[in-house]
Design a protein around this motif. Structure first.
Motif, short mmCIF file in Angstrom:
data_model
loop_
_atom_site.label_atom_id
_atom_site.label_comp_id
_atom_site.label_asym_id
_atom_site.label_seq_id
_atom_site.Cartn_x
_atom_site.Cartn_y
_atom_site.Cartn_z
N ARG A 117 -9.70 -6.57 -33.46
CA ARG A 117 -8.76 -5.94 -33.65
C ARG A 117 -9.23 -6.13 -31.78
O ARG A 117 -10.43 -6.02 -31.82
CB ARG A 117 -9.02 -4.46 -33.38
N TYR B 88 -8.36 -4.91 -27.15
CA TYR B 88 -6.92 -4.32 -26.86
C TYR B 88 -6.47 -5.03 -25.55
O TYR B 88 -7.11 -5.46 -24.61
CB TYR B 88 -7.68 -3.56 -25.81
N THR C 211 -2.89 -2.18 -28.32
CA THR C 211 -4.23 -2.46 -29.61
C THR C 211 -3.07 -3.64 -30.64
O THR C 211 -2.59 -3.62 -31.29
CB THR C 211 -4.38 -1.21 -30.63
#
Length: 235
Positions: free
Chosen positions: A129, A131, A160
């Motif tokens: 993941r 940002y 995100t």
């Protein structure tokens, strides 16, 4: 004398008749004589199934050849198809990171509406993941200054991106009414990414292609914050 003999003969004949009648009645009552017409037809035994027919025992629900209680063939039992789960999106592993040029792919596409705008699309190509902090720091051609951000476009949360997901930002290239100055045609673009503090560029920059004829920009150049949806970026 003869009349006495005649009476005795008749008496013997009558007695024989009574005996024969009793014997006949006994034969009817022991089930071996004629059927009793007064008996209920419900007591008549039904025909048993032939030896070749399958039994419909209690609780039987065979997939073939079974019979229901009314004698009709029961519907075949079909096993349900095995459940197949829908394909799942890639699952991120490890600690989230900042989106930047090495773990994303950036595409720049001019928009017909709004006029003089471009859409930046960033897709997470890594396994974690990431940002998208703040807004894109864009550099057209050899420009030195980073264009300002449209403050009204700031989202409520940091964008995100799970692996494979996409974030967006729009670029206002030039004034639609021609009021901009110092305009020029740019044929190259570099996109830099901000870190959590929002004051510095981190990681590698991205170099999305521009149309062969380039794009026209002037000093009204502005960008939006990164957005989770395309509609939010364009509007």
């Amino acid at each position: 004398m003869s009349s006495l003999r005649t009476s005795r003969t008749r008496l013997i004949g009558a007695a024989a008749t009574v005996v024969l009648a009793a014997l006949s009645l006994t034969a009817c009552n022991d089930g071996t004589g004629a059927r009793n017409e007064g008996a209920s037809t419900a007591n008549t035994p039904t025909a048993s199934p032939s030896s070749g027919a399958p039994s419909s025992g209690s609780g039987s629900n065979s997939s073939s050849g079974s019979s229901s209680s009314d004698g009709k063939p029961a519907a075949a039992t079909t096993k349900p198809a095995p459940h197949t789960s829908a394909p799942k999106a890639p699952v991120s592993s490890g600690k989230p990171v900042t989106c930047e040029g090495s773990n994303t792919k950036t595409v720049a596409a001019p928009l017909s509406r709004p006029l003089n705008h471009m859409l930046l699309t960033v897709t997470n190509t890594g396994g974690k993941r990431c940002y998208l902090y703040g807004y894109p720091a864009v550099r057209f051609g050899e420009a030195q200054a980073v264009p300002p951000v449209i403050e009204d476009s700031q989202p409520q949360a940091v964008v995100t991106l799970e692996p494979g997901e996409t974030g967006y930002a729009a670029v206002s290239l030039s004034a639609g009414d021609g009021s901009g100055s110092n305009g020029y045609t740019a044929k190259s673009l570099t996109v830099y990414f901000h870190g959590p503090s929002g004051n510095e560029s981190v990681g590698a920059g991205a170099h999305p292609s521009l149309p062969a004829k380039g794009v026209y920009v002037d000093d009204s150049l502005k960008v939006t914050y990164w957005q989770q949806s395309m509609d939010d970026a364009i509007n």
